[in-house]
Design a protein around this motif. Structure first.
Motif: not given
Lengths: 135, 135
Positions: B92, B89, B77, B79-81, B74-75, B86
């Motif tokens: 994680r 992320i 990304p 937006f919005p995801l 996700f270096a 989401r």
DNA sequence: GTAGAGGCTGGAGTTGACTCCAGGTCAACA
DNA sequence: TGTTGACCTGGAGTCAACTCCAGCCTCTAC
């Protein structure tokens, strides 16, 4: 005095684990009630708790056994020590020293990984914040 | 490029362990020589070394797997995801957060035990010194 | 071109540390 | 006095994490 269930509760081990440690000779058998139930003293609990602490640092049971191996306590020994005592002290010093080195390496490794983990977490947290802001 | 034997030598794992990690999917298969021998890059060795470090902190292999869990990066990304992103992320973040709490607890416990161990060592060392002096 | 060291695979075996089970006993309370 | 929940024993089972093996292949050096 405490039952094995209470001992488990208070030390963090399971009942089975406590019995297992006794079975393999890591801990000495506790007293028993007239009916045959195990009965643990405060000192027994203290020992178990310190085992739990050692265990969490990765000391193997065999090493703990060697460490606990019998013994007399050297609170106030007479000098010169008997050969046996000197040997016991030297052996404990060796085991502890070796474990200390490992623990210190582990400590550094852990600090490292914690740092890396925090960085990653910050990164992801940042993404989620940006996402929230973008809405 | 390095053979598996060299990789073992350099990372601290045994050859069998390296193959085992590959087998269970903890590490991805390395390149192979035309003859079929495993061939490890510097990066592969770096990864293995960091696994060795993680291992020393007491993380289980399954946890390491989660920690290394790659997948898309996700270096940068947009937006919005997407909902999927989401979720990835958030998942994680949760896994890492839980790890972090455990590791920090372990870190404190370790510091504690290291302190206690040093005290004991000092104590025994002192006995040995006194013994030497008494002679 | 061959010897010997090192590597390959799939699968079986080992080790450490529990964990569970069956079939019985103990203890406290209604 | 009966029931219920914690505890007893010996032994079997489980699980993670390797470790070893047989039978075959690759590579390097002489």
């Amino acid at each position: 005095m405490y039952s094995i269930g209470q001992a488990a509760e208070l030390t963090g081990f399971s009942i089975d684990t406590i019995r297992y440690y006794e079975k393999i000779g890591l801990t000495k058998p506790p007293e028993r009630s007239p009916g045959g139930l195990r009965s643990y003293s405060e000192d027994d609990l203290k020992l178990l708790s310190s085992l739990h602490c050692l265990k969490r640092t990765g000391l193997a049971l065999e090493e703990m056994k060697a460490f606990l191996q019998e013994g007399r306590c050297f609170a106030n020994p007479a000098f010169p020590l008997s050969g046996e005592d000197r040997e016991a002290i030297e052996s404990r010093t060796r085991i502890l020293g070796e474990h200390l080195i490992r623990m210190e390496a582990q400590y550094r490794a852990l600090a490292d990984v914690i740092g890396q983990t925090k960085e990653k977490l910050d990164f992801y947290q940042d993404l989620l914040n940006k996402e929230a802001a973008a809405k």
